[in-house]
Design a protein around this motif. Structure first.
Motif, mmCIF file in Angstrom:
data_model
loop_
_atom_site.group_PDB
_atom_site.id
_atom_site.type_symbol
_atom_site.label_atom_id
_atom_site.label_comp_id
_atom_site.label_asym_id
_atom_site.label_seq_id
_atom_site.Cartn_x
_atom_site.Cartn_y
_atom_site.Cartn_z
ATOM 1 N N ALA A 156 60.728 25.282 39.487
ATOM 2 C CA ALA A 156 60.612 26.699 39.830
ATOM 3 C C ALA A 156 60.400 26.784 41.339
ATOM 4 N N ALA A 157 60.562 27.976 41.882
ATOM 5 C CA ALA A 157 60.373 28.166 43.323
ATOM 6 C C ALA A 157 58.899 28.001 43.687
ATOM 7 N N GLY A 158 58.649 27.562 44.907
ATOM 8 C CA GLY A 158 57.277 27.397 45.354
ATOM 9 C C GLY A 158 57.208 26.768 46.728
ATOM 10 N N ARG A 159 56.131 25.994 46.943
ATOM 11 C CA ARG A 159 55.942 25.325 48.221
ATOM 12 C C ARG A 159 55.456 23.911 47.978
ATOM 13 N N ALA A 160 55.997 22.946 48.699
ATOM 14 C CA ALA A 160 55.595 21.551 48.561
ATOM 15 C C ALA A 160 54.235 21.365 49.245
#
Length: 236
Positions: A156-160
């Motif tokens: 899913a979309a997000g931030r590393a």
């Protein structure tokens, strides 16, 4: 049967829990060893015990162990560690002072707690057969056999929020999707994202090795592992 690095030992599971807590703290604008403490947390100081921390914040030891996935026993705290002293996503009645909270309900099982009220839809992170399922406390995720040089995609979309090696997990990428949910991608040969980068759903976050290997995939809600199969679409 020969143990592989996918057979996560308790110490290795604790290492991931500590890493997740640290990564979450960094994402909130602080670290585990310095800087401001985020709201709802306490930083462990020399001489602290879990009992003294619970008493200071009018909580029970049982509440603190339930709210902190990296604490599996009262003796497992370290100086500089961030301890959640307020329940995720809201407030809870304070302890009576006797060690028992006024409305302290038991955990559903020893491996995880109930997921957040908010839901999440995920896509499969890689092509391949599932070779190991979610079975806490021994296994808190899935093992997926990925073809040689296969890529791993963000569920899913997000931030590393973390890119790096962790013993027992190899090269690891952690993607935070929102305040409640994150996913973990372990045993990568090469990361394809940098720490702090925004990640789109389906974007390649890592590559597996030149020979067929297994991806370790976890889904965590409120810091607690949940069964990934409950959030992945069925395969035809």
């Amino acid at each position: 049967m020969t143990q592989t690095r996918h057979d996560i030992e308790p110490g290795r599971r604790r290492a991931l829990g500590l890493l997740l807590a640290a990564a979450a703290a960094v994402a909130a604008g602080c670290g585990t060893t310095g800087g401001p403490v985020p709201d709802g947390y306490y930083r462990v100081e020399r001489g602290d015990t879990l009992y003294s921390i619970a008493r200071k914040h009018h909580r029970s030891v049982r509440e603190l162990t339930r709210w902190n996935s990296d604490i599996t026993s009262p003796g497992q705290i370290e100086v500089g560690q961030l301890v959640r002293v307020r329940p995720p996503g809201g407030s809870a009645p304070a302890s009576t002072g006797t060690g028992q909270a006024v409305t302290d309900t038991p955990r559903a099982d020893s491996g995880s707690s109930r997921p957040p009220a908010s839901g999440i839809r995920l896509q499969w992170p890689a092509d391949g057969r599932v070779t190991g399922g979610y079975a806490p406390p021994a296994s808190k995720g899935l093992r997926i056999a990925v073809p040689a040089n296969g890529t791993v995609r963000a569920a899913a979309a997000g931030r590393a929020i973390h890119v790096g090696n962790l013993r027992g997990y190899g090269m690891l990428v952690i993607v935070k999707h929102n305040d409640d949910w994150l996913t973990v991608y372990g045993n990568l040969d090469q990361p394809l994202v940098t720490e702090g980068a925004s990640v789109a759903a389906g974007q390649e976050v890592g590559r597996m090795g030149a020979s067929a290997s297994e991806l370790h995939f976890e889904v965590r809600g409120n810091g607690k592992p949940v069964d990934p199969m409950a959030y992945l679409p069925s395969r035809g």
